[in-house]
Design a protein around this motif. Structure first.
Motif, short mmCIF file in Angstrom:
data_model
loop_
_atom_site.label_atom_id
_atom_site.label_comp_id
_atom_site.label_asym_id
_atom_site.label_seq_id
_atom_site.Cartn_x
_atom_site.Cartn_y
_atom_site.Cartn_z
N VAL A 27 0.96 -1.24 -0.09
CA VAL A 27 -0.03 0.21 0.16
C VAL A 27 0.85 1.22 0.01
CG1 VAL A 27 -2.12 1.19 0.97
CG2 VAL A 27 -1.68 -1.27 1.55
N PRO A 28 0.99 1.98 -1.14
CA PRO A 28 1.96 3.12 -1.24
C PRO A 28 1.80 4.16 -0.16
CG PRO A 28 1.27 2.50 -3.33
CD PRO A 28 0.21 1.71 -2.33
N SER A 29 0.78 4.43 0.29
CA SER A 29 0.41 5.55 1.34
C SER A 29 0.92 4.97 2.67
CB SER A 29 -0.70 6.07 1.53
OG SER A 29 -1.89 5.17 1.45
N LEU A 30 0.83 3.57 3.00
CA LEU A 30 1.03 3.18 4.09
C LEU A 30 2.62 2.72 4.27
CD1 LEU A 30 -2.06 0.79 4.99
CD2 LEU A 30 -1.33 3.18 5.83
N THR A 31 3.23 2.60 3.13
CA THR A 31 4.69 2.38 3.07
C THR A 31 5.34 3.68 3.81
OG1 THR A 31 4.75 1.06 1.12
CG2 THR A 31 6.58 2.09 1.42
N ALA A 32 4.93 4.92 3.12
CA ALA A 32 5.24 6.18 3.75
C ALA A 32 4.93 6.41 5.20
CB ALA A 32 4.59 7.30 3.09
N LEU A 33 3.77 5.77 5.73
CA LEU A 33 3.56 5.97 7.17
C LEU A 33 4.46 4.98 8.01
CD1 LEU A 33 1.97 6.69 9.38
CD2 LEU A 33 0.24 4.62 8.91
N ILE A 34 5.11 3.79 7.41
CA ILE A 34 5.79 2.88 7.99
C ILE A 34 6.93 3.31 8.32
CG2 ILE A 34 6.89 0.63 7.74
CD1 ILE A 34 4.26 -0.41 6.61
N CYS A 35 7.65 3.96 7.10
CA CYS A 35 8.90 4.97 7.22
C CYS A 35 8.98 5.93 8.26
CB CYS A 35 9.35 5.56 5.59
SG CYS A 35 9.66 3.93 4.73
N TYR A 36 7.78 6.65 8.23
CA TYR A 36 7.61 7.80 9.19
C TYR A 36 7.82 7.35 10.52
CZ TYR A 36 4.89 10.99 12.22
OH TYR A 36 4.46 11.78 13.19
N LEU A 37 7.17 5.84 10.86
CA LEU A 37 7.16 5.53 12.20
C LEU A 37 8.65 4.88 12.55
CD1 LEU A 37 3.95 3.48 12.29
CD2 LEU A 37 4.39 5.60 13.38
N GLY A 38 9.73 5.13 11.59
CA GLY A 38 10.99 4.76 12.06
C GLY A 38 11.37 3.31 11.86
N LEU A 39 10.63 2.72 10.80
CA LEU A 39 10.63 1.35 10.42
C LEU A 39 11.16 0.83 9.11
CD1 LEU A 39 7.18 -0.02 12.02
CD2 LEU A 39 9.54 -0.07 13.04
N GLU A 40 11.85 1.96 8.48
CA GLU A 40 12.31 1.70 7.12
C GLU A 40 13.43 0.44 7.33
OE1 GLU A 40 14.88 3.86 3.64
OE2 GLU A 40 13.45 5.44 4.92
N ASP A 41 14.04 0.41 7.95
CA ASP A 41 14.96 -0.63 8.30
C ASP A 41 14.21 -1.98 8.09
OD1 ASP A 41 17.26 0.87 7.98
OD2 ASP A 41 17.51 0.93 10.16
N GLU A 42 13.18 -2.22 8.87
CA GLU A 42 12.27 -3.64 8.92
C GLU A 42 11.69 -3.63 7.53
OE1 GLU A 42 12.69 -1.28 11.14
OE2 GLU A 42 13.04 -2.26 13.07
N LEU A 43 11.48 -2.83 6.72
CA LEU A 43 10.62 -2.82 5.49
C LEU A 43 11.50 -3.26 4.28
CD1 LEU A 43 7.87 -2.06 4.15
CD2 LEU A 43 8.80 0.30 3.65
N LEU A 44 11.34 -4.63 4.08
CA LEU A 44 11.90 -5.20 2.90
C LEU A 44 11.61 -5.12 1.46
CD1 LEU A 44 12.93 -8.29 4.77
CD2 LEU A 44 14.14 -6.10 4.83
N GLY A 45 10.17 -5.07 1.13
CA GLY A 45 9.53 -5.16 -0.03
C GLY A 45 8.37 -4.13 -0.08
N VAL A 46 8.26 -3.61 -1.35
CA VAL A 46 7.36 -2.55 -1.73
C VAL A 46 6.87 -2.73 -3.04
CG1 VAL A 46 8.54 -0.97 -0.17
CG2 VAL A 46 9.26 -1.03 -2.59
N THR A 47 5.87 -2.02 -3.43
CA THR A 47 5.33 -1.95 -4.67
C THR A 47 6.12 -0.81 -5.74
OG1 THR A 47 3.49 -0.43 -4.72
CG2 THR A 47 3.08 -2.55 -3.69
N ARG A 48 5.81 -1.11 -6.89
CA ARG A 48 6.44 -0.01 -7.84
C ARG A 48 5.89 1.29 -7.80
NH1 ARG A 48 3.75 -3.78 -11.11
NH2 ARG A 48 1.95 -2.88 -12.39
N PHE A 49 4.62 1.42 -6.95
CA PHE A 49 4.11 2.58 -6.62
C PHE A 49 4.32 3.12 -5.49
CE2 PHE A 49 1.02 -0.10 -9.32
CZ PHE A 49 0.95 0.59 -10.66
N CYS A 50 5.38 2.57 -4.79
CA CYS A 50 5.71 3.09 -3.57
C CYS A 50 6.83 4.34 -3.70
CB CYS A 50 6.03 2.10 -2.55
SG CYS A 50 4.70 0.81 -1.88
N THR A 51 6.45 5.37 -4.19
CA THR A 51 7.26 6.40 -4.19
C THR A 51 7.98 7.22 -3.24
OG1 THR A 51 5.31 7.79 -5.06
CG2 THR A 51 6.33 6.59 -6.84
#
Length: 267
Positions: A27-51
């Protein structure tokens, strides 16, 4: 005991044996939220729309789009949590993905839904109090809306061409339009009503037309085509993220949409 047990926004029970450390977001918008929450290191996979955040796709494994994914890539990442959304992702995808690991599915059509999701994420990711600042900024922006005393402007929000398709009622876009001082002429219809050539008689004629940048990428070249259908209306090209991306930029998007009403609609 499990780390977390909760019911997601579609009524599914999600049980996590431990704090998730290998996350995939579809979910592109929730990808941004996950990073906002400080979890970018734990985020391994995204969609091509996660800009967003900018450059994220270059740092993560792209596993497909929002409607179709590469299950082999997801399996190879060995996720312990997959983030989905009822509108963005299909039921078939969710069923297949939950064979790999727990899947949390959000269902957001109002700002209140998003605020509830923030509470869920605090539990899901073990981040008590982490979302309070964002929730507060959203609530304060809603409380001090400069458009509150202006008469609402009738608007049609176009998301597709051939056939023409609008954002209708029970959508997050509709909720954002209302917050910005607009009255969606298709609010009483299905979520995404469509028509071919003739404007449906049961709908009011819009005073404004908004042509979204997504999912259909409306451009300047489409303005003349729309003017033939609505010669009397004000026509704007708008950034679709402002109206459909719930996430850390939501307070900013609320201001931008209100700004459209104030600058174009006149005080």
């Amino acid at each position: 005991m499990p780390f977390a047990v909760l019911v997601d926004q579609t009524g599914r029970k999600v049980k996590l044996p431990a704090r998730p450390k290998r996350i995939i977001s579809l979910v592109p918008s929730l990808t941004a939220l996950i990073c906002y929450l400080g979890l970018e290191d734990e985020l391994l996979g995204v969609t091509r729309f996660c800009t967003h955040p900018e450059g994220l796709k270059g740092r993560k494994k792209v596993v497909g789009g929002t409607k179709e994914v590469r299950y082999d890539r997801i399996r190879d990442l060995r996720p312990d949590l997959i983030i989905c959304n009822k509108e963005e992702n299909t039921p078939e995808m969710v069923s297949a993905l939950e064979q790999f690991c727990p899947v949390h599915v959000s269902d957001i059509s109002t700002i209140s839904d998003f605020l509830e999701l923030l509470k869920d994420y605090e539990v899901l990711f073990g981040l008590p109090g982490k979302t309070g600042q964002l929730a507060g900024e959203i609530s304060r922006e809603l409380d001090r809306r400069a458009v509150a005393n202006l008469p609402p402007v009738k608007v049609a929000y176009f998301i597709w061409r051939k056939p023409w398709m609008l954002a209708g009622g029970q959508t997050f876009i509709n909720a954002m339009l209302q917050c910005g001082g607009f009255c969606n002429v298709a609010a009483s219809t299905s979520r995404y009503p469509a028509f071919e050539n003739d404007w449906p008689e049961q709908w009011d004629r819009p005073e404004w037309i908004m042509l979204s940048s997504e999912p259909y990428p409306f451009k300047e070249k489409h303005l003349a085509e729309i003017r033939e259908l609505f010669p009397e209306a004000r026509i704007l090209l708008v950034d679709g993220r402002w109206f459909s991306w719930y996430g850390p930029e939501l307070p900013v998007f609320l201001k931008k949409i209100a700004g459209l009403r104030l600058q174009e609609g006149g005080q």
